[in-house]
Motif scaffolding. Structure first.
Motif, short mmCIF file in Angstrom:
data_model
loop_
_atom_site.label_atom_id
_atom_site.label_comp_id
_atom_site.label_asym_id
_atom_site.label_seq_id
_atom_site.Cartn_x
_atom_site.Cartn_y
_atom_site.Cartn_z
N GLU A 156 0.79 -1.22 0.13
CA GLU A 156 -0.21 -0.15 0.10
C GLU A 156 0.80 1.27 -0.05
OE1 GLU A 156 -3.69 -0.31 0.78
OE2 GLU A 156 -3.91 1.76 0.65
N GLY A 157 0.45 2.25 -0.83
CA GLY A 157 1.22 3.51 -0.86
C GLY A 157 2.58 3.56 -1.65
N ASP A 158 2.87 2.20 -2.47
CA ASP A 158 4.00 2.40 -3.37
C ASP A 158 3.61 2.94 -4.47
OD1 ASP A 158 5.64 0.62 -1.77
OD2 ASP A 158 5.31 -1.20 -2.59
N GLY A 159 4.75 3.46 -5.46
CA GLY A 159 4.58 4.10 -6.40
C GLY A 159 5.45 3.08 -7.33
N LEU A 160 4.70 2.77 -8.54
CA LEU A 160 5.15 1.70 -9.55
C LEU A 160 5.79 2.58 -10.91
CD1 LEU A 160 2.58 -1.06 -9.24
CD2 LEU A 160 4.59 -0.42 -7.62
N LEU A 161 6.72 2.10 -11.41
CA LEU A 161 7.11 2.59 -12.71
C LEU A 161 7.40 1.35 -13.69
CD1 LEU A 161 8.13 4.72 -14.64
CD2 LEU A 161 10.21 4.84 -13.63
N VAL A 162 6.37 0.94 -14.33
CA VAL A 162 6.11 -0.30 -15.09
C VAL A 162 5.87 -0.14 -16.51
CG1 VAL A 162 5.83 -1.75 -12.99
CG2 VAL A 162 3.88 -0.82 -14.31
N ARG A 163 6.33 -1.17 -17.11
CA ARG A 163 5.64 -1.21 -18.76
C ARG A 163 4.36 -1.33 -18.61
NH1 ARG A 163 7.89 -5.50 -22.91
NH2 ARG A 163 7.77 -6.79 -20.91
N ARG A 164 3.56 -0.72 -19.73
CA ARG A 164 2.38 -0.86 -20.04
C ARG A 164 1.88 -2.31 -20.35
NH1 ARG A 164 -1.64 2.47 -20.04
NH2 ARG A 164 -0.37 4.27 -20.13
N GLY A 165 0.97 -2.96 -19.53
CA GLY A 165 0.66 -4.24 -19.88
C GLY A 165 1.29 -5.44 -18.97
N SER A 166 2.51 -4.67 -18.33
CA SER A 166 3.31 -5.85 -17.47
C SER A 166 2.61 -6.53 -16.25
CB SER A 166 4.55 -5.02 -16.71
OG SER A 166 5.44 -4.85 -17.79
N LEU A 167 1.58 -5.51 -15.81
CA LEU A 167 1.01 -6.01 -14.49
C LEU A 167 -0.45 -6.72 -15.02
CD1 LEU A 167 0.91 -2.81 -12.51
CD2 LEU A 167 2.62 -4.78 -12.03
N ASP A 168 -0.77 -6.95 -16.10
CA ASP A 168 -2.02 -7.52 -16.66
C ASP A 168 -1.95 -8.97 -16.14
OD1 ASP A 168 -2.58 -5.17 -17.52
OD2 ASP A 168 -2.39 -5.88 -19.85
N GLY A 169 -3.03 -9.37 -15.19
CA GLY A 169 -3.16 -11.01 -14.85
C GLY A 169 -2.07 -11.08 -13.80
N LYS A 170 -1.35 -10.06 -13.31
CA LYS A 170 -0.42 -10.56 -12.38
C LYS A 170 -0.70 -9.98 -10.87
CE LYS A 170 3.82 -11.02 -15.11
NZ LYS A 170 3.54 -10.40 -16.13
N ARG A 171 -1.89 -9.04 -10.70
CA ARG A 171 -2.00 -8.59 -9.52
C ARG A 171 -3.45 -8.58 -9.29
NH1 ARG A 171 -2.90 -2.73 -9.70
NH2 ARG A 171 -2.09 -2.54 -7.47
N PRO A 172 -4.06 -8.63 -8.08
CA PRO A 172 -5.69 -8.65 -7.87
C PRO A 172 -6.35 -7.70 -8.52
CG PRO A 172 -4.33 -8.77 -5.54
CD PRO A 172 -3.38 -8.59 -6.81
N GLU A 173 -7.44 -7.90 -9.30
CA GLU A 173 -8.27 -7.13 -9.65
C GLU A 173 -8.96 -6.34 -8.75
OE1 GLU A 173 -8.50 -6.77 -13.27
OE2 GLU A 173 -6.96 -7.96 -13.47
N PRO A 174 -9.39 -5.12 -9.05
CA PRO A 174 -10.24 -4.08 -8.27
C PRO A 174 -11.19 -5.16 -7.45
CG PRO A 174 -9.81 -3.05 -10.32
CD PRO A 174 -9.48 -4.33 -10.62
N GLY A 175 -11.43 -5.15 -6.22
CA GLY A 175 -12.42 -5.62 -5.22
C GLY A 175 -12.01 -7.14 -4.93
N GLU A 176 -11.08 -7.51 -5.52
CA GLU A 176 -10.27 -8.85 -4.92
C GLU A 176 -9.52 -8.68 -3.87
OE1 GLU A 176 -9.77 -10.81 -9.41
OE2 GLU A 176 -8.12 -10.75 -8.14
N PRO A 177 -9.41 -9.48 -2.76
CA PRO A 177 -8.74 -9.43 -1.72
C PRO A 177 -7.21 -9.38 -2.01
CG PRO A 177 -9.62 -11.82 -1.86
CD PRO A 177 -10.16 -10.92 -2.95
N GLY A 178 -6.31 -8.50 -1.13
CA GLY A 178 -5.08 -8.37 -1.65
C GLY A 178 -4.96 -7.18 -2.37
N ARG A 179 -5.83 -6.54 -2.95
CA ARG A 179 -5.60 -5.47 -4.03
C ARG A 179 -5.05 -4.06 -3.05
NH1 ARG A 179 -5.42 -4.23 -9.47
NH2 ARG A 179 -6.23 -1.90 -9.67
#
Ligand code: TXA
Ligand code: MG
Length: 332
Positions: A247-270
């Motif tokens: 929580e509170g981190d800033g990410l600098l990532v490639r567009r698309g890199s996070l797809d399917g790799k982190r919880p979707e909005p509303g899912e636990p762990g988001r």
């Protein structure tokens, strides 16, 4: 203390040139980053740069000129390789380190026998040099250890409190985005003291063990913690980055890199984070251009850490890795 950002119209350029001739500081755009300039032949004026930046006296300053003739007038010897490199790269993001002429004040070179010189490739910088009629000593226009400014507003944020009535010429966003390549041509073969975005075609110099340390001694400005944001910065492969997100981190990532790799909005762990997206195709020139902008945006938004997806490796990424590593090195 205050700063004034102005478009570089005729009146502003004339005022800036006048200020430089009068021993004052002026911030101006170059193609790499914004510079904080002073008349390079006026030791008192250059001393104001060190004071404004909080820069250690051991760190020499690059001198900007408008022509090769003006560069030659600042050195004792001008080797053939300098002719070749100047023809290929100037105006442009390459600084040549050469044996300095006696009339350059010691404060410019931090007492050393060499001077770094370049012709910047920016119409405002070139016009300012022409109108001022003097070589301009200019480090990046930020406090020492901060990320370099690539927009006029960054200069105001960094130096507004530290220089009284600073004139900042606004030339828009810097096209290259990270500092020039610094190349020592007093030795054979020449040595890269700071990688940058200049595309050099030099004989490969063997990377001897301990070379990094030797470079520090040769280019005293290359302290490890340079270009650092306030928030700790970590460079991680994407799989590891995803594991690390808090929580509170800033990410600098490639567009698309996070797809399917982190919880979707509303899912636990988001958790709530701030994300800046890089182009998905990993274009090194584009990355260099926006890197400092993104680091500043994330840092100013108050994130607790900046997690950067590790970019590719390879020669065209050397300068970017160099700046990222410096930004990632922990504070003393
Ligand atoms: O792109 C750039 O180079 C920008 C723009 C404004 O031209 N300037 C810049 O300056 O990045 P600064 O001071 O932030 O970084 C200059 C670097 C420092 O690492 C310094 O140690 C090195 O160049 N340098 C300057 N003169 C040198 C010399 N005579 N010998 C070795 N290294 C030198
Ligand atoms: Mg700097």
């Amino acid at each position: 203390m205050s700063a004034r950002i102005t478009l570089p119209d005729d009146a502003a350029l004339a005022e800036a040139a006048e200020r430089l001739r009068g021993g004052e500081l002026v911030a101006f755009p170059t193609e790499t980053v914004y510079g904080l300039g002073a008349n390079a032949l006026d030791a008192d004026a250059v001393a104001k740069i060190y004071a404004a930046k909080g820069r250690p006296a051991t760190n020499p300053i690059i001198v900007h000129v408008a022509s090769v003739e003006q560069a030659k007038a600042l050195v004792k010897t001008w080797p053939a390789i300098a002719d070749e490199l100047a023809a290929q790269h100037w105006p442009g993001p390459l600084t040549l380190v050469l044996e300095k002429a006696d009339h350059i004040p010691d404060i410019v070179t931090a007492g050393g026998p060499t001077v770094g010189i370049r012709i910047p490739n920016h119409p405002v910088a070139l016009e300012l040099l022409r109108q001022a009629g003097v070589p301009i000593a200019a480090p990046s226009a930020n406090r020492s250890e901060e990320v370099s400014p690539t927009f006029a507003i960054h200069v105001q944020h960094s130096l507004g409190e530290f220089v009284d009535d600073l004139l900042i010429l606004d030339g828009g966003g810097c096209r290259v985005g990270i500092e020039s390549t610094v190349l020592d041509v007093t030795c054979d073969p020449p040595r890269v003291l700071r990688p940058g975005m200049a595309k050099l075609n030099l004989p490969p110099s063997p990377r001897a063990a301990g070379e990094a340390e030797a470079n520090v001694a040769r280019s005293p400005g290359q302290m490890l913690r340079h270009y650092a944001p306030k928030a700790p910065l970590l460079i991680l492969p994407i799989e590891e980055l995803v594991q690390q997100i808090q929580e509170g981190d800033g990410l600098l990532v490639r567009r698309g890199s996070l797809d399917g790799k982190r919880p979707e909005p509303g899912e636990p762990g988001r958790v709530k984070v701030k994300i800046s997206f890089l182009r998905h195709d990993w274009d090194a020139e584009h990355y260099a251009k926006i890197l400092y902008w993104f680091i500043r945006v994330l840092d100013r938004s108050g994130v607790s850490r900046i997690l950067v997806e590790a970019p590719p490796t390879g020669p065209e990424w050397d300068a970017i890795w160099d700046r990222l590593r410096r930004a990632a090195s922990p504070a003393d």
